[in-house]
Design a protein around this motif. Structure first.
Motif, PDB file in Angstrom:
ATOM      1  N   GLU A   1       0.850  -1.192   0.000  1.00 13.73           N
ATOM      2  CA  GLU A   1       0.000   0.000   0.000  1.00 13.73           C
ATOM      3  C   GLU A   1       0.885   1.241   0.000  1.00 13.73           C
ATOM      4  O   GLU A   1       1.844   1.337   0.763  1.00 13.73           O
TER       5      GLU A   1
ATOM      6  N   GLU B   1      -4.527  10.274   0.297  1.00 13.37           N
ATOM      7  CA  GLU B   1      -5.126   9.103  -0.345  1.00 13.37           C
ATOM      8  C   GLU B   1      -4.133   7.944  -0.332  1.00 13.37           C
ATOM      9  O   GLU B   1      -2.928   8.135  -0.128  1.00 13.37           O
ATOM     10  N   SER B   2      -4.638   6.759  -0.541  1.00 14.37           N
ATOM     11  CA  SER B   2      -3.773   5.580  -0.622  1.00 14.37           C
ATOM     12  C   SER B   2      -4.252   4.680  -1.751  1.00 14.37           C
ATOM     13  O   SER B   2      -5.392   4.799  -2.216  1.00 14.37           O
ATOM     14  N   ILE B   3      -3.375   3.799  -2.162  1.00 14.99           N
ATOM     15  CA  ILE B   3      -3.719   2.871  -3.232  1.00 14.99           C
ATOM     16  C   ILE B   3      -3.108   1.506  -2.934  1.00 14.99           C
ATOM     17  O   ILE B   3      -1.977   1.415  -2.417  1.00 14.99           O
TER      18      ILE B   3
ATOM     19  N   LYS C   1      -6.891  10.029  -7.785  1.00 13.37           N
ATOM     20  CA  LYS C   1      -7.667   9.944  -6.542  1.00 13.37           C
ATOM     21  C   LYS C   1      -7.470  11.206  -5.701  1.00 13.37           C
ATOM     22  O   LYS C   1      -8.424  11.732  -5.121  1.00 13.37           O
TER      23      LYS C   1
ATOM     24  N   ASN D   1      -2.986   6.634 -11.132  1.00 11.87           N
ATOM     25  CA  ASN D   1      -4.286   6.442 -10.491  1.00 11.87           C
ATOM     26  C   ASN D   1      -4.355   7.149  -9.135  1.00 11.87           C
ATOM     27  O   ASN D   1      -5.392   7.708  -8.759  1.00 11.87           O
ATOM     28  N   LEU D   2      -3.232   7.119  -8.413  1.00 15.41           N
ATOM     29  CA  LEU D   2      -3.183   7.776  -7.110  1.00 15.41           C
ATOM     30  C   LEU D   2      -3.304   9.296  -7.260  1.00 15.41           C
ATOM     31  O   LEU D   2      -4.010   9.957  -6.484  1.00 15.41           O
TER      32      LEU D   2
ATOM     33  N   THR E   1       0.654   5.259   0.583  1.00 16.89           N
ATOM     34  CA  THR E   1      -0.164   6.351   1.108  1.00 16.89           C
ATOM     35  C   THR E   1       0.575   7.661   0.880  1.00 16.89           C
ATOM     36  O   THR E   1       1.777   7.759   1.144  1.00 16.89           O
TER      37      THR E   1
ATOM     38  N   ILE F   1      -1.544  -2.106  -4.000  1.00 20.60           N
ATOM     39  CA  ILE F   1      -0.729  -2.615  -5.104  1.00 20.60           C
ATOM     40  C   ILE F   1      -0.572  -4.125  -4.954  1.00 20.60           C
ATOM     41  O   ILE F   1      -0.140  -4.611  -3.904  1.00 20.60           O
TER      42      ILE F   1
ATOM     43  N   TYR G   1      -0.121   2.842 -11.326  1.00 22.82           N
ATOM     44  CA  TYR G   1      -0.592   2.978  -9.952  1.00 22.82           C
ATOM     45  C   TYR G   1      -0.441   4.427  -9.467  1.00 22.82           C
ATOM     46  O   TYR G   1      -1.335   4.980  -8.820  1.00 22.82           O
TER      47      TYR G   1
END
Length: 338
Positions: free
Chosen positions: A126, A143-145, A168, A164-165, A128, A147, A161
């Protein structure tokens, strides 16, 4: 001497235009918030190299967003000076006074902190990230994503990724930009189709009267002038409108809008409107012509026939291009609702 003066004036005009554009660009750049991306931290040595890669990828995507002035870490020695403290630094409160002073010196307004952790229970990683105001410590974005573990070694997936983050983190701003851009381009398109339909209706309904009566001829002229106004706008600003639209909605929707543009410029305007413009000129000539009654009647019938033939094709072209436009706008509305 006169030609030299004209040449000088033209060159001066070009120079002033270039200078104006440069000033506008500089003002736009100055209005952006200066952001410094701190190296992403991790407490696990085995994934530290990936934290570094994510930092670079995040910084790259942040630059592409074109919403901030990103103070690239390679141009400053902040990270090198405090490399040994990296794992301890995850907030402005942890930054030494010397580092805060340097960030202030390079006019940073916001610092971005990130962390890569392994969630051993879930078998995923993850990342963040949060933005923190350098002056008051406020955190306006966080935000976090997640993986997938198998994809962390993939360069293309890491970049996606981080992209995308970024999305977000800026979802609200992006939605506002999409709504603004959609409102702008839909208004332009709606205006065009209303006015091109007005042209068709004018040639259908009042052309025979316009041949004889001044007020109806003026009405026809006004309708055409109104059409020309929006057409010139769309034609002259085509590249900028398409670029602005694609920058917000992406290449797929950008290609669809370009297809609609092609329909307007080629299938509607060049194939039909220009023919009606020739009819307009013939009306003008007819009204000034004082030939005998029989000859005037022949020309009148020819004008009406040419007008009818052109408007039939115009109606088909309008329906086709407007249908393409409506399909594109329906897709965009669905995206905005999501």
């Amino acid at each position: 001497m006169k030609n030299s003066s004209v040449f000088f004036i033209k060159r001066l005009g070009i120079m002033l235009f270039v200078l104006t554009q440069l000033v506008v660009t500089v003002q736009a750049q100055n209005s952006k918030t200066n952001v410094y991306v701190w190296d992403f931290k991790t407490n696990q040595e085995t994934i530290k190299k990936f934290a570094e890669k994510f930092t670079d990828d995040f910084e790259t995507e942040l630059i592409k967003l074109d919403q901030y002035s990103v103070l690239q870490r390679r141009n400053y020695n902040l990270v090198l000076v405090h490399r040994n403290m990296e794992n301890e630094i995850s907030n402005i409160k942890n930054l030494p006074a010397e580092t805060l002073n340097k960030l202030t010196t390079i006019k940073a307004k916001m610092v971005v902190f990130g962390e890569l952790i392994e969630d051993s229970d879930s078998g995923v990683y993850e990342v963040t990230v949060f933005f923190q105001n350098l002056n008051n410590g406020e955190i306006p974005k966080k935000e976090s994503i997640i993986i997938e573990k198998a994809l962390i070694k993939s360069n293309s997936h890491r970049k996606q990724y981080m992209k995308n983050l970024i999305h977000k983190l800026h979802a609200k701003e992006m939605l506002e930009a999409k709504n603004k851009q959609f409102g702008f381009i839909s208004k332009k398109m709606d205006t065009y189709f209303v006015r091109v339909k007005d042209v068709k209706t004018a040639f259908d309904d009042i052309i025979s009267i316009a041949l004889e009566q001044e007020e109806f001829f003026k009405e026809l002229e006004n309708t055409i002038d109104n059409y020309n106004e929006i057409f010139i706008d769309l034609n002259d600003n085509k590249e900028q409108y398409l670029l602005d639209f694609e920058s917000v909605f992406g290449k797929a929707h950008g290609r669809d809008l370009e297809s609609v543009y092609h329909g307007i410029l080629e299938d509607i305007h060049k194939k039909h409107i220009l023919k009606l413009n020739m009819v307009r000129k013939k009306i003008w000539d007819y009204r000034k012509n004082q030939k005998n009654k029989k000859e005037r009647e022949r020309i009148k019938k020819e004008i009406i026939r040419n007008s009818e033939n052109s408007t039939i094709g115009l109606n088909t072209a309008i329906d086709k291009v407007e249908d393409d436009k409506d399909k594109l706008f329906s897709k965009i509305k669905e995206d905005l609702r999501e």
